[in-house]
Design an enzyme around this catalytic site. Structure first.
Site, short mmCIF file in Angstrom:
data_model
loop_
_atom_site.label_atom_id
_atom_site.label_comp_id
_atom_site.label_asym_id
_atom_site.label_seq_id
_atom_site.Cartn_x
_atom_site.Cartn_y
_atom_site.Cartn_z
N SER A 2 0.67 -1.17 0.00
CA SER A 2 -0.07 0.02 0.02
C SER A 2 0.73 1.26 0.07
O SER A 2 0.21 2.37 0.06
CB SER A 2 -1.09 -0.04 1.32
OG SER A 2 -2.10 -0.72 0.81
N LYS A 35 0.13 3.72 -2.90
CA LYS A 35 -0.75 4.75 -2.81
C LYS A 35 0.09 6.21 -2.57
O LYS A 35 -0.66 7.41 -3.10
CB LYS A 35 -1.78 4.77 -1.44
CG LYS A 35 -2.50 3.59 -1.40
CD LYS A 35 -3.47 3.43 -0.38
CE LYS A 35 -4.55 2.07 -0.47
NZ LYS A 35 -3.77 0.87 -0.25
N SER A 72 -5.74 4.09 4.21
CA SER A 72 -5.50 3.11 3.14
C SER A 72 -6.60 2.52 2.31
O SER A 72 -6.70 1.30 2.35
CB SER A 72 -4.60 1.87 3.82
OG SER A 72 -3.59 1.23 3.05
#
Length: 459
Positions: free
Chosen positions: A113, A116, A297
């Protein structure tokens, strides 16, 4: 005469003593029935709470940390067996970009993640921080037909007035209310409803996604029309099998509640290019969406933002198109080196990014030369307090980083990553990234990453 004056003086003193005793007795006997007045005492010294300063405050002439000491401590911590056999890390001076620590930082690893961060930079740079995503209702091809047109806003909610949510999302109920008002103004009380999802094309899941991601609720199918991120109910993990149809059915029910008859045959259609707009609602601005994406997230929001970049850049509105668009935007910023992404969320196991590339993105986001990117930093979770870091930094070796480290986490099977910023004890802002994609024990790996970031904040 002298003796008489002495006698008067003695009598006076005696009377005064008697009076003082009487007053004392009176006070004691009467005041005993009332709460005694508080006794003044020194104000207690408040316990200092150590937190980060303003995240984008100027660093002034703060000195760099001692490079040798920082390198020694980080090299030792990066060698923790909990991080497995495939790990790397880097620390950069945010102002100059100088490398203060390099631990295999040019090796591309699975970012999870922390992808991102890439998506956030691309969205802010391409779309601009104030752009919004619209969901519209337009006239259809036939008489008394209308079309619900998805704009790709996964935060669109079916609720009328969501509370306690930041940023406050657009509401399907509000859109229905505005549509009903426009229809009634045109003396239309019965309609046929269609829904248009043509803005997004291609597969609804990305290359490198495991087939379990949608069923387990990690992400919804990526479509242009959805409410509540395709969840069965707000806050739940389970996803509906057909988000556009679910959104359209919910919209039809809302229209009926506002006094408009809607035919039962709700079908997917494509709105005409010259269709008249009847009503619209808009998402929060991109800067707030980026903050939400990073703090929570949010996989669905990450994919939506990446897809908006493809639209803005004039590339195909697909996973392949959004990946190409993100790389194009990063290339304009000079930040595309050592980055390969196939999705926006980091769920794909095909993504590869080096620690250096992640840290460069973070350093660029704090630069005064890039004001449009600043919300990337304000959206990072704060260690021990917010988002995906709220329940961390309470283990041995990381407690001192609570409130000081701001970082994006990354987690997949066998993968743990952490990329963010922290001030040194002298006030110098540093960017860091620590990554491991072959970890034997996720819990131990997370603790090791937190210790690494804490070392940066204490340097």
């Amino acid at each position: 005469m002298v003796r008489r004056e002495r006698w008067v003086l003695l009598v006076t003193l005696a009377l005064l003593q008697v009076f003082a005793v009487a007053v004392g007795v009176y006070v004691i006997t009467h005041d005993s029935r009332r709460p005694s007045a508080p006794i003044a005492s020194p104000e207690p010294t408040p316990t200092p709470i150590i937190t980060a300063g303003a995240v984008l405050a100027a660093v002034g002439d703060a000195p760099l940390p001692a490079k040798g000491t920082l390198t020694t401590r980080l090299a030792h911590a990066l060698g923790d067996p909990a991080l497995g056999r495939s790990s790397g890390g880097v620390v950069l001076d945010a102002a100059s970009g100088a490398t203060l620590f390099n631990g295999r930082a040019e090796i591309a690893l699975t970012p999870a993640s922390t992808t991102k961060v890439v998506t956030g930079v691309a969205a802010l740079a391409s779309l601009g921080p104030d752009a919004k995503i619209a969901t519209r209702v337009v006239t259809g091809a036939g008489a008394n037909t209308i079309v619900l047109v998805g704009g790709g806003d996964p935060t669109l909610t079916g609720a009328k007035k969501p509370r306690g949510v930041y940023p406050e999302p657009a509401s399907l109920a509000v859109l229905a209310s505005r549509t009903a008002k426009a229809l009634k103004a045109a003396k239309i009380t019965s309609v046929t409803l269609g829904y248009d999802t043509s803005l997004f094309t291609g597969p609804v899941t990305a290359p490198g996604w495991k087939p379990t991601y949608v069923p387990e609720g990690s992400a919804a199918p990526v479509t242009a029309l959805t409410i509540d991120e395709g969840r069965v109910a707000p806050g739940q993990g389970a996803r509906v099998p057909d988000p556009p149809r679910t959104a359209a059915d919910a919209f039809a029910s809302l229209l009926r509640a506002y006094g408009v008859k809607v035919g039962k045959d709700v079908k997917p259609v494509t709105a005409g290019q010259t269709a008249k707009e009847l009503a619209r609602v808009e998402s929060p601005p991109v800067y707030a969406l980026v903050e939400r994406m990073l703090t929570q997230s949010d996989n669905d929001l990450a994919e939506a933002l990446a897809r908006q970049v493809a639209i803005e850049e004039g590339l195909p509105h697909t996973f392949a198109g959004q990946a190409a668009a993100v790389h194009r935007v990063l290339g304009r910023l000079g930040l595309d080196k050592e980055i390969k992404v196939t999705d926006g969320s980091g769920l794909s196991i095909r993504n590869r990014i080096t620690p250096t590339a992640l840290a460069r993105l973070l350093a660029a986001a704090v630069s005064p030369a890039n004001p449009d990117l600043h919300s990337l930093i304000s959206g990072l979770p704060i260690a021990g307090y917010t988002g995906t870091l709220h329940n961390r930094y309470d283990t041995s070796g990381s407690e001192a980083g609570a409130g000081l480290v701001r970082a994006k986490t990354g987690t997949l099977n066998g993968v743990n990553t952490l990329a963010g910023v922290a001030y040194t004890t002298d006030g110098r802002l540093l960017a860091f990234a620590f990554m491991a994609d072959d970890v034997p024990d996720p819990g131990a790996a997370v603790a090791a990453l937190d210790r690494l970031a804490t070392i940066v904040s204490q340097s």
